[in-house]
Design an enzyme around this catalytic site. Structure first.
Site, short mmCIF file in Angstrom:
data_model
loop_
_atom_site.label_atom_id
_atom_site.label_comp_id
_atom_site.label_asym_id
_atom_site.label_seq_id
_atom_site.Cartn_x
_atom_site.Cartn_y
_atom_site.Cartn_z
N ILE A 181 -22.27 -24.72 -0.12
CA ILE A 181 -23.37 -25.04 1.34
C ILE A 181 -22.15 -25.21 2.37
CG2 ILE A 181 -23.27 -27.52 0.61
CD1 ILE A 181 -25.81 -27.58 2.29
N SER A 182 -22.27 -24.83 3.55
CA SER A 182 -21.00 -24.69 4.46
C SER A 182 -20.76 -26.30 4.79
CB SER A 182 -21.45 -23.91 5.86
OG SER A 182 -21.42 -22.50 5.42
N GLN A 183 -19.55 -26.28 5.18
CA GLN A 183 -19.00 -27.67 5.89
C GLN A 183 -19.78 -27.84 7.19
OE1 GLN A 183 -14.83 -27.44 7.14
NE2 GLN A 183 -14.89 -29.42 7.98
#
Ligand code: SAH
Length: 219
Positions: A66-68
């Site tokens: 999951i992206s930052q």
């Protein structure tokens, strides 16, 4: 977005994340409001739930993340800058976090993911939030999704080695493409704006995404 029964995370924990995003230069108030309101913990497996409101990417299985939050905010802010968005394409749904953020700020969102179990997981997550303007597609998005083009914005959340011309062709007039470009050692995050048949490219940041792969996978 429906938040009934989703559980609460302390307000302080979320405010700390928002303060970090501000500190890193995120200025758009609408983006900050949506990041504050969107529960990131529902996108993250129980085992990593303590990392939900840290400004870091987190493992979601299948060698993906999951992206930052900062990167999601930066990409969202970049495509919103030009004004209201009607139709948006996201390439690389993952567990659906960026999808949920952009869905709160655009009229219709299409998002394509090549790994079936992640597509299914995103579907369940976005149903929990009762987002009605999201259309998820299972398939290879390395050349975009021409069926619903043109798009006011295309957000690519996995990195190709170069910018595919097919993506540029799917942008509407004044449309915006935000895309990480480069190999696994690190990439340039670029914002491309279409002006008639000219494309203006700007360097936004240095980032590290998983690679944009070609073709279908077996599962
Ligand atoms: N947008 C996600 C990021 C997920 S990581 C978030 O908000 O957290 C990037 C995702 O891109 C992975 O799930 C990966 O499977 C997917 N991906 C990689 N190549 C792809 C392709 N060609 N088509 C569609 N999805 C792809």
């Amino acid at each position: 977005m429906n938040l009934d029964g989703i559980g609460v995370t302390s307000r302080r924990t979320r405010e700390r994340l928002i303060a970090q995003l501000r500190g890193k230069g995120i200025r758009n108030a609408n983006v900050l409001d949506v990041m504050r309101a969107t529960p990131r913990h529902i996108f993250i497996d129980e085992a990593f739930s303590h990392l939900s409101y840290e400004d870091i990417p987190v493992n979601i299985g299948y060698k993906q993340t999951i992206s930052q939050p900062y990167v999601v905010a930066r990409m969202t802010e970049a495509v919103l800058d030009a004004g209201p968005l009607q139709r948006v394409l996201e390439i690389g749904t993952g567990c659906g976090y960026q999808t949920a953020i952009i869905a709160a700020l655009a009229e219709e969102v299409y998002s394509i993911e090549r790994i079936r179990p992640l597509h299914d997981k995103a579907m369940a997550n976005l149903e929990t939030l009762e987002l009605k303007n999201v259309h998820l597609i299972h398939g290879d998005g390395s050349l975009g999704y021409p069926d619903k083009s043109p798009y006011d914005a295309i957000i690519v959340t996995a990195a190709p080695l170069g910018i595919p011309n097919e993506l540029l062709a799917q942008l509407a007039q004044n449309g915006r493409l935000v895309i990480p470009v480069g190999g696994t050692a690190g990439q340039e995050l670029r914002l491309i704006t279409r002006k008639k048949d000219q494309f203006v490219s700007r360097l936004l940041d240095h980032v590290r995404f998983v690679p944009l792969l070609k073709g279908q996978v077996k599962y």
